[in-house]
Write a protein that holds these residues in place. Structure first.
Motif, short mmCIF file in Angstrom:
data_model
loop_
_atom_site.label_atom_id
_atom_site.label_comp_id
_atom_site.label_asym_id
_atom_site.label_seq_id
_atom_site.Cartn_x
_atom_site.Cartn_y
_atom_site.Cartn_z
N ARG A 86 -2.37 3.78 -3.62
CA ARG A 86 -2.02 2.92 -4.76
C ARG A 86 -1.69 1.58 -4.15
NH1 ARG A 86 2.96 1.68 -7.80
NH2 ARG A 86 4.08 3.03 -6.35
N VAL A 87 -2.29 0.52 -4.67
CA VAL A 87 -2.10 -0.83 -4.15
C VAL A 87 -1.39 -1.66 -5.21
CG1 VAL A 87 -3.23 -2.87 -3.19
CG2 VAL A 87 -4.23 -0.60 -2.81
N VAL A 88 -0.32 -2.32 -4.82
CA VAL A 88 0.43 -3.19 -5.72
C VAL A 88 0.24 -4.62 -5.23
CG1 VAL A 88 2.70 -3.80 -6.63
CG2 VAL A 88 2.11 -1.38 -6.23
N MET A 89 -0.26 -5.47 -6.12
CA MET A 89 -0.52 -6.87 -5.77
C MET A 89 0.34 -7.79 -6.61
SD MET A 89 -4.68 -6.84 -5.29
CE MET A 89 -4.73 -8.60 -5.13
N PRO A 90 1.25 -8.54 -5.97
CA PRO A 90 2.03 -9.53 -6.71
C PRO A 90 1.11 -10.64 -7.26
CG PRO A 90 3.02 -9.06 -4.57
CD PRO A 90 1.66 -8.43 -4.58
N ALA A 91 1.62 -11.38 -8.21
CA ALA A 91 0.87 -12.50 -8.77
C ALA A 91 0.42 -13.44 -7.65
CB ALA A 91 1.74 -13.26 -9.76
N MET A 122 0.85 -1.19 0.00
CA MET A 122 0.00 0.00 0.00
C MET A 122 0.89 1.24 0.00
SD MET A 122 -3.16 -1.35 0.53
CE MET A 122 -4.17 -0.13 1.31
N TYR A 123 0.64 2.12 -0.93
CA TYR A 123 1.30 3.41 -0.99
C TYR A 123 0.23 4.44 -0.63
CZ TYR A 123 5.03 1.02 -3.51
OH TYR A 123 6.05 0.18 -3.88
N HIS A 124 0.20 4.87 0.63
CA HIS A 124 -0.84 5.78 1.11
C HIS A 124 -0.57 7.18 0.57
CE1 HIS A 124 -2.79 2.91 3.78
NE2 HIS A 124 -1.56 2.42 3.96
N ILE A 125 -1.41 7.62 -0.34
CA ILE A 125 -1.27 8.93 -0.98
C ILE A 125 -1.65 10.03 0.02
CG2 ILE A 125 -2.01 10.36 -2.93
CD1 ILE A 125 -0.58 7.70 -3.75
N VAL A 126 -2.76 9.82 0.70
CA VAL A 126 -3.25 10.75 1.71
C VAL A 126 -3.59 9.92 2.95
CG1 VAL A 126 -5.09 12.41 2.26
CG2 VAL A 126 -4.19 12.30 -0.05
N SER A 127 -3.24 10.41 4.12
CA SER A 127 -3.54 9.68 5.36
C SER A 127 -5.00 9.83 5.75
CB SER A 127 -2.66 10.20 6.51
OG SER A 127 -3.10 11.49 6.90
N ARG A 128 -5.44 8.95 6.63
CA ARG A 128 -6.80 9.03 7.16
C ARG A 128 -7.05 10.40 7.78
NH1 ARG A 128 -9.85 4.29 9.99
NH2 ARG A 128 -11.80 5.34 10.50
N GLU A 129 -6.09 10.91 8.53
CA GLU A 129 -6.23 12.22 9.17
C GLU A 129 -6.38 13.33 8.13
OE1 GLU A 129 -4.87 9.24 11.67
OE2 GLU A 129 -3.69 9.97 9.98
N GLU A 130 -5.65 13.22 7.03
CA GLU A 130 -5.72 14.24 5.98
C GLU A 130 -7.04 14.21 5.22
OE1 GLU A 130 -1.02 14.73 4.85
OE2 GLU A 130 -2.07 12.91 4.21
N LEU A 131 -7.79 13.11 5.32
CA LEU A 131 -9.11 13.02 4.69
C LEU A 131 -10.19 13.71 5.54
CD1 LEU A 131 -8.87 9.43 3.21
CD2 LEU A 131 -9.03 11.58 1.93
N ASN A 132 -9.80 14.19 6.73
CA ASN A 132 -10.66 15.03 7.57
C ASN A 132 -12.04 14.44 7.86
OD1 ASN A 132 -8.73 17.18 7.83
ND2 ASN A 132 -9.19 17.70 5.70
N MET A 188 0.04 -6.53 -10.49
CA MET A 188 -1.00 -5.60 -10.91
C MET A 188 -1.10 -4.47 -9.90
SD MET A 188 -4.13 -5.74 -8.99
CE MET A 188 -5.34 -5.28 -10.17
N GLU A 189 -1.61 -3.32 -10.35
CA GLU A 189 -1.71 -2.14 -9.49
C GLU A 189 -3.07 -1.49 -9.68
OE1 GLU A 189 1.37 0.76 -10.04
OE2 GLU A 189 2.91 -0.77 -10.33
N TYR A 190 -3.58 -0.92 -8.59
CA TYR A 190 -4.81 -0.14 -8.69
C TYR A 190 -4.81 0.97 -7.64
CZ TYR A 190 -6.60 -3.00 -4.77
OH TYR A 190 -6.79 -3.63 -3.56
N MET A 191 -5.64 1.97 -7.89
CA MET A 191 -5.88 3.04 -6.93
C MET A 191 -7.15 2.68 -6.17
SD MET A 191 -3.46 5.26 -7.28
CE MET A 191 -4.09 6.55 -6.26
N ALA A 192 -7.14 2.92 -4.86
CA ALA A 192 -8.30 2.67 -4.02
C ALA A 192 -8.59 3.92 -3.21
CB ALA A 192 -8.05 1.49 -3.09
N LEU A 193 -9.87 4.28 -3.15
CA LEU A 193 -10.31 5.42 -2.36
C LEU A 193 -11.51 4.97 -1.53
CD1 LEU A 193 -10.42 8.45 -1.60
CD2 LEU A 193 -11.86 8.79 -3.63
N ILE A 194 -11.36 4.97 -0.22
CA ILE A 194 -12.49 4.64 0.65
C ILE A 194 -13.03 5.96 1.19
CG2 ILE A 194 -13.28 3.46 2.73
CD1 ILE A 194 -11.02 1.45 2.35
N TYR A 195 -14.26 6.29 0.79
CA TYR A 195 -14.88 7.53 1.25
C TYR A 195 -16.27 7.24 1.79
CZ TYR A 195 -17.15 7.61 -3.35
OH TYR A 195 -17.87 7.27 -4.47
N ASN A 196 -16.76 8.14 2.64
CA ASN A 196 -18.01 7.93 3.37
C ASN A 196 -19.25 8.12 2.52
OD1 ASN A 196 -16.35 7.69 5.58
ND2 ASN A 196 -16.68 9.79 6.27
#
Length: 124
Positions: free
Chosen positions: A41-46, A23-33, A110-118
């Motif tokens: 960005r999530v990198v998943m090996p085979a 996991m490459y945390h672009i913005v922290s939980r705290e920064e999401l206010n 493989m790689e993907y972006m993930a955004l968990i928002y309320n």
């Protein structure tokens, strides 16, 4: 503010998860206010996966950046799991309360972006 993002190794976390992911945390939980809890960005090996789970008061779209995977969505109550093969450029839209998983069954990373928002009106 400018900063570099470093990988955090994650293993498990959900039932049925396999292998490690990074996991490459672009913005922290705290920064999401309070409006969300993850932007990464999530990198998943085979052979790795994020197991079958759901979010109660938030949603999590995935944007596939590189590689390919099998995305699962459905309803755990009736056992329904719909499998869709996804590749770079695909967006997996996950509704609030929807069960989902993603599995890298390819021989490549493989790689993907993930955004968990309320969901609207909910702050965590």
């Amino acid at each position: 503010m400018i900063r570099k993002v470093e990988a955090v190794e994650v293993e498990g976390g959900f039932p049925e998860s396999k292998g490690k992911r990074y996991m490459y945390h672009i913005v922290s939980r705290e920064e999401l206010n309070g409006h969300g809890r993850l932007y990464a960005r999530v990198v998943m090996p085979a052979g790795s996966s994020v197991g079958w789970h759901k979010h109660e008061h938030d949603t999590e779209p995935y944007y596939i950046l590189k590689g390919e995977a099998d995305f699962y969505e459905g309803d755990s109550e009736n056992g329904e799991r719909i499998k869709t093969h996804v590749t770079a450029g695909d967006v997996c839209l996950i509704n609030v309360g929807q069960w989902h998983a993603i599995e890298n069954n390819s021989g490549e990373e493989m790689e993907y972006m993930a955004l968990i928002y309320n969901e609207p009106g909910y702050l965590n």
